[in-house]
Scaffold this active site. Structure first.
Site, PDB file in Angstrom:
ATOM      1  N   CYS A  94       0.816  -1.228   0.000  1.00  0.00           N
ATOM      2  CA  CYS A  94       0.000   0.000   0.000  1.00  0.00           C
ATOM      3  C   CYS A  94       0.846   1.272   0.000  1.00  0.00           C
ATOM      4  O   CYS A  94       0.629   2.174  -0.812  1.00  0.00           O
ATOM      5  CB  CYS A  94      -0.979  -0.019   1.179  1.00  0.00           C
ATOM      6  SG  CYS A  94      -0.228   0.160   2.815  1.00  0.00           S
ATOM      7  N   HIS A 144      -2.456   1.482   6.827  1.00  0.00           N
ATOM      8  CA  HIS A 144      -2.870   1.334   5.431  1.00  0.00           C
ATOM      9  C   HIS A 144      -3.072   2.710   4.804  1.00  0.00           C
ATOM     10  O   HIS A 144      -3.499   3.652   5.475  1.00  0.00           O
ATOM     11  CB  HIS A 144      -4.166   0.532   5.328  1.00  0.00           C
ATOM     12  CG  HIS A 144      -4.485   0.117   3.927  1.00  0.00           C
ATOM     13  ND1 HIS A 144      -3.830  -0.909   3.277  1.00  0.00           N
ATOM     14  CD2 HIS A 144      -5.393   0.598   3.028  1.00  0.00           C
ATOM     15  CE1 HIS A 144      -4.313  -1.040   2.049  1.00  0.00           C
ATOM     16  NE2 HIS A 144      -5.262  -0.139   1.870  1.00  0.00           N
ATOM     17  N   HIS A 197      -5.981   1.690  -4.110  1.00  0.00           N
ATOM     18  CA  HIS A 197      -5.046   1.191  -3.105  1.00  0.00           C
ATOM     19  C   HIS A 197      -4.617  -0.228  -3.455  1.00  0.00           C
ATOM     20  O   HIS A 197      -5.213  -0.886  -4.317  1.00  0.00           O
ATOM     21  CB  HIS A 197      -5.671   1.246  -1.705  1.00  0.00           C
ATOM     22  CG  HIS A 197      -6.758   0.240  -1.470  1.00  0.00           C
ATOM     23  ND1 HIS A 197      -6.921  -0.417  -0.271  1.00  0.00           N
ATOM     24  CD2 HIS A 197      -7.757  -0.232  -2.276  1.00  0.00           C
ATOM     25  CE1 HIS A 197      -7.962  -1.238  -0.345  1.00  0.00           C
ATOM     26  NE2 HIS A 197      -8.489  -1.143  -1.543  1.00  0.00           N
TER      27      HIS A 197
END
Length: 358
Positions: free
Chosen positions: A273, A321, A333
């Site tokens: 990510c 994240h 993402h």
């Protein structure tokens, strides 16, 4: 009386003994099957597997960010150590040259220094020339003393550099140990997630990982939609225009839809990510830190209501994240190893904050 005695038991023959042992083992196995079922691994429902896998992926991602941070520190320590070692080598070469020069001077003095200066003057056939030479020798002596002083300073500096290199080496070993620990954590959690998913049917795995629906569209469909570089911001449905660099980062993210998630990867063909966020802004000419918990502080914080395409959006309390906001409540993402880079709603995960870097 003798007639009432029990006859002595005969030892079992080899065949009889083996038969008895087999029966005993079979009985023990049967008993274990009857009352040992509590020790068997519990059978989880698909919903329980999904919940456990989601937890494992979150924990693995948090460990991945720690791994990324440790790797960045390890690489920095390795570069510093290499620079120190190079500097020590250069200083050592200079020191060796200075030592050789001093050795030559000392040898010359040894060869010509056996007679006292007064006698050398008295015995000289050319006193004027001798006096000129003596003055030169005195100046040479001053230069020699300065050279000795320089050598001493160089020795002290080399020792200081070697000490700094030893400290850097210790730091590097510590960073490497942390790297190994986090790598073991990540691989362990991802391995457990794979084992859990392997128990499910293909349909159940698809539902558990959300690889076909429910996340803003499949990677393949989104990749096709981004083939035209003019489309990404239009597709995002945002009324606010991005700056040039933010738009470039969003365009890069769209171009990577469908790319696989690989922990620790920063592109160009696979990402985690924070690696995707870093690569997108690198393509736009902006250098971002490697980890999510550093990236959130890389720009100006913005509220959720102020989001514009290109803003970085962060999730979970540990800032583990990150996604790239593209407008219309959507982000791009890299989710986890079970799903490629894709579009997803921002409200899919617990929102932790956002930052604007361009």
């Amino acid at each position: 009386m003798a007639a009432h005695r029990k006859p002595p038991q005969r030892p079992l023959s080899g065949h009889t003994a083996r038969t008895a042992a087999t029966l005993a083992l079979a009985g023990a196995a049967t008993a274990a099957c009857l009352d040992g079922t509590a020790h068997a691994e519990p059978q989880l429902t698909p919903a329980q597997v999904k919940a456990r896998v989601d937890t494992l992926y979150r924990e693995a991602e948090a460990a991945t960010e720690k791994y990324n941070g440790a790797k960045e520190e390890s690489d920095t320590a390795r570069r510093r150590l290499s620079a120190l070692q190079d500097e020590v080598a250069r200083r050592q070469e200079t020191l060796n040259s200075a030592r050789d020069a001093l050795g030559s001077i000392a040898a010359a003095q040894y060869r010509g220094g056996g007679i006292a200066p007064a006698w050398q003057l008295a015995l000289s056939s050319a006193p004027d020339r001798y006096l000129d030479g003596a003055a030169l020798a005195e100046r040479a002596g001053d230069r020699q003393a300065a050279a000795v002083s320089r050598v001493r300073r160089q020795l002290r500096e080399i020792e200081r550099l070697r000490g700094a290199a030893r400290i850097e080496l210790t730091s590097l070993r510590s960073r490497q140990a942390e790297l190994d620990r986090q790598k073991e954590t990540v691989t362990g959690k991802l391995g457990e997630a794979r084992r859990l998913l392997a128990r499910l049917t293909p349909r159940e795995r698809t539902d558990a990982t959300g690889t076909s629906t429910g996340t803003g569209g499949t990677g393949a469909r989104a990749s096709r939609s981004a083939a035209d570089p003019r489309q990404p911001l239009e597709l995002a449905g945002s009324a606010q225009a991005s700056t040039g660099r933010a738009a470039a980062a969003v365009a890069y993210a769209y171009s990577k839809l469908g790319s696989p998630y690989v922990w620790g990867a920063t592109g160009p063909n696979a990402f985690d990510c924070s690696g995707l966020a870093q690569a997108a802004y690198r393509a736009a000419g902006i250098s971002l830190p490697r980890t999510t918990y550093a990236q959130i502080n890389a720009g100006r914080r913005v509220s959720r209501s102020e989001l514009r395409p290109g803003d970085l959006v962060f999730f979970y309390s540990g800032i583990s994240h990150v996604g790239i906001y593209v407008g219309g409540g959507q982000m791009i993402h890299a989710p986890n190893p079970s799903a490629p880079v894709r579009l997803a709603p921002v409200d899919q995960m617990p929102f932790a904050g956002a930052t604007r870097v361009a």
